[in-house]
Every structure is written in C-alpha cells, then in structure tokens.
Design an enzyme around this catalytic site. Structure first.
Site, PDB file in Angstrom:
ATOM      1  N   ASP A  53       0.844  -1.204   0.000  1.00  0.00           N
ATOM      2  CA  ASP A  53       0.000   0.000   0.000  1.00  0.00           C
ATOM      3  C   ASP A  53       0.876   1.251   0.000  1.00  0.00           C
ATOM      4  OD1 ASP A  53       0.883  -0.194   2.592  1.00  0.00           O
ATOM      5  OD2 ASP A  53      -1.100  -0.079   3.521  1.00  0.00           O
ATOM      6  N   SER A  54       2.211   1.052  -0.002  1.00  0.00           N
ATOM      7  CA  SER A  54       3.120   2.170  -0.277  1.00  0.00           C
ATOM      8  C   SER A  54       2.840   2.738  -1.668  1.00  0.00           C
ATOM      9  CB  SER A  54       4.585   1.723  -0.168  1.00  0.00           C
ATOM     10  OG  SER A  54       4.810   0.537  -0.906  1.00  0.00           O
ATOM     11  N   ASP A  92      -1.086  -5.965  -0.369  1.00  0.00           N
ATOM     12  CA  ASP A  92      -1.517  -5.380   0.912  1.00  0.00           C
ATOM     13  C   ASP A  92      -3.019  -5.145   0.910  1.00  0.00           C
ATOM     14  OD1 ASP A  92       0.528  -5.034   2.775  1.00  0.00           O
ATOM     15  OD2 ASP A  92       1.242  -3.183   1.839  1.00  0.00           O
ATOM     16  N   LYS A 122      -1.315  -9.361   2.532  1.00  0.00           N
ATOM     17  CA  LYS A 122      -0.595  -8.936   3.741  1.00  0.00           C
ATOM     18  C   LYS A 122      -1.488  -7.994   4.536  1.00  0.00           C
ATOM     19  CE  LYS A 122       3.180  -6.095   3.642  1.00  0.00           C
ATOM     20  NZ  LYS A 122       2.762  -4.914   4.426  1.00  0.00           N
ATOM     21  N   GLU A 124      -1.560  -5.600   8.248  1.00  0.00           N
ATOM     22  CA  GLU A 124      -0.814  -5.065   9.383  1.00  0.00           C
ATOM     23  C   GLU A 124      -1.546  -5.384  10.683  1.00  0.00           C
ATOM     24  OE1 GLU A 124      -0.071  -0.860   8.891  1.00  0.00           O
ATOM     25  OE2 GLU A 124       0.934  -1.148   6.964  1.00  0.00           O
ATOM     26  N   GLU A 191       8.969  -4.477  10.372  1.00  0.00           N
ATOM     27  CA  GLU A 191       9.450  -3.196   9.831  1.00  0.00           C
ATOM     28  C   GLU A 191      10.028  -2.329  10.945  1.00  0.00           C
ATOM     29  OE1 GLU A 191       6.691  -1.214   7.220  1.00  0.00           O
ATOM     30  OE2 GLU A 191       7.946   0.574   7.078  1.00  0.00           O
TER      31      GLU A 191
HETATM   32  O1  KIV Z   1       3.592  -1.119   1.630  1.00  0.00           O
HETATM   33  C1  KIV Z   1       4.765  -1.504   1.640  1.00  0.00           C
HETATM   34  O2  KIV Z   1       5.567  -1.221   0.744  1.00  0.00           O
HETATM   35  C2  KIV Z   1       5.202  -2.333   2.762  1.00  0.00           C
HETATM   36  C3  KIV Z   1       6.668  -2.612   2.899  1.00  0.00           C
HETATM   37  C4  KIV Z   1       7.382  -1.414   3.358  1.00  0.00           C
HETATM   38  C5  KIV Z   1       6.937  -3.789   3.757  1.00  0.00           C
HETATM   39  O3  KIV Z   1       4.411  -2.752   3.547  1.00  0.00           O
END
Ligand code: KIV
Length: 273
Positions: A53-54, A92, A122, A124, A191
């Site tokens: 989600d970056s 994510d 993924k 969190e 992280e």
């Molecule tokens: O969203 C992302 O890029 C991440 C990584 C930094 C692990 O969760």
C-alpha cells in the site's frame, strides 16, 4: 549486467518460502505496482513481489498509506500478477478494508484474490486483528503478517521512528508474532525494529520473517523498489541501500530529449517514415 541467475524457474509458493527458511536460503522481496517494473523485477530473479500500500505514496503521491482504496490496490495488483511468472505476488489489504469488521474483511480479501490472481495478502497488526486474519486464512487465503512499524497506524503513533525499543513494546511484538504464527500466517514482515529483537522473532517462530530495517538475522529482506533504485531522493532512512541512481539517469535522459526536440535534432531522417 544480467539479473540474478536462478536455475529454479518454478513458481515461488508458500511451501517453498518455508523450505527456504528451513535450508537457510534468504528470501528476496521487493515492491512493484505496475506491469513494466514487475516484469523487470520478476525477470531479474526476485522471490516475491509485494504490491504494497506504499503505492499510495509512490504511485499516487499521498503523504500516507491511508487514502488508497481497495479498487486501486486491485488495479495495481492485477498489473503485477500479469507480469510475475516466477515470483510470489503478495498484495496489501489497504487501511479500512479489514479493521472495522472481520466478516467484511474476509469479503474484501476474497474479492482481492479473485480480481487480482494474487498468491497471498498482507495485513498489518497482531492481536487486535487476529479474528479477521484467522477468518481469511480459514477461507484458504495465505496471509503474511506485518508487525513493528505499521504505516496504516501512523496517526495512532504520530511518528515513523523505530518501534519496539522498550521492553513492553518488544514483549507485545513477540506475543503478536507467536499469535500470527499460531493463526496460520505463512510469513511475517517486521518493519523498523531493533535487529536483536527481529533476530529473536526469527529464531522463535518457524515461519519466515522478512525484514525492512530489521537487521540481517532474519529470513529475508524487502525494500520499496523505487527507493532502492534511487528514484526517490528525499527518503534516506538508515536501512536503505541504493542500488542505482535512477533519479539522475532519468533526469539526464529527459533533459537530453528536451534539448534534442528544441534544437530539432530529434527526430532525424533515420527516425521518420
Ligand atoms: O507497503 C509496503 O511497501 C510495505 C513494505 C514497506 C513492507 O508494507
């Protein structure tokens, strides 16, 4: 220079992740959000691609990961799965898609898997989200956990600093890591936490631990692809190693193109029909 030479062209699966941990082979993971980058990253031999989600920051220019939507993550996810032949693709689940209600979270997870063709999702969080994580795994969807710095909770913590530096936070992280393993997560991202703590987690859980800013004694590493390629000059955390300076390369190339167009050098006779 060619990419990493990988003799094993089989698709990387959750089962193979576990085998890699068992034989001490480190797992390589990078983010990607689009077809072109994912094709290059996959072809270079990466084990797993994270559609993080970056993307909210990197692709859409938002200041945090919070605004990105499920529809946007599905669009990025689909572009990456079309490209990835060998790498496992993990997507994510974005902020707001699983936090409110576990049953809604499972529905979103199923939709994301169906519409992207991803291999895993993924999420969190630890104990707070263990119910939705269990339900998603029960639905047959592999889940990668994510502890330590959790950017979706930035407003709760107010800083992107190193997490779990005190005993209370470190103890909670250890408990959460064990809970995620018991719930059936196939891997765990840690992280920005102290390297000694990350090493302890990696020793104590059987599932692979992938670190970002978590030191070397874990089972694999993940970085944001645009950061490690030097496309983002404004972000220089201690843990980041830059493998290229694409910001300069692209700026020079674009500047040359502008000069060639202005001077009527481009296109020349060979470059026209
Ligand atoms: O969203 C992302 O890029 C991440 C990584 C930094 C692990 O969760």
């Amino acid at each position: 220079m060619p990419g990493y030479i990988c003799d094993d062209t089989r698709k990387v699966t959750t089962h193979r992740f576990m085998e890699m941990k068992q034989r001490g082979e480190k797992i390589s993971m990078l983010t990607s959000y689009d077809f072109t980058m994912a094709s290059i990253v996959d072809g270079a031999g990466i084990d797993a691609i994270l559609v993080g989600d970056s993307a909210s920051n990197v692709m859409a220019g938002n200041p945090t990961t919070l605004p990105i939507t499920v529809d946007e993550m599905i669009m990025y996810g689909r572009s990456v799965t079309r490209a990835a032949k060998r790498a496992m693709v993990v997507i994510d689940m974005p902020f707001g898609s699983y936090q409110a209600n576990p049953y809604d979270g499972v529905q979103v997870a199923i939709r994301m898997m169906k519409e992207t063709g991803a291999d895993a999702l993924k999420l969190e969080g630890g104990e707070e989200f263990i119910d939705v994580i269990r339900l998603i795994i029960n639905a047959g969807i592999p889940v990668m956990g994510h502890l330590g710095l959790m950017p979706q909770s930035i407003n709760k913590y107010g800083t992107y600093g190193v997490r779990a530096k005190n005993d209370a936070e470190a103890d909670k992280l250890m408990r959460d890591a064990h809970l995620l393993e018991e719930a059936g997560c196939f891997a765990l991202v840690l992280e920005k936490i102290p390297a000694t703590l990350a090493a302890r987690v990696s020793r104590e859980v059987r599932i692979p631990v992938i670190g970002i800013g978590a030191g070397s004694d874990v089972d694999g590493q993940v970085l944001v692809v645009t950061d490690m390629l030097g496309m983002n000059q404004g972000f220089s955390p201690k843990f980041l190693r830059r493998y290229a300076d694409l910001h300069t390369t692209i700026t020079d190339a674009v500047g040359q193109y502008v000069r060639d167009v202005k001077s009527k050098d481009f296109p020349n006779e060979q470059e026209q029909y």
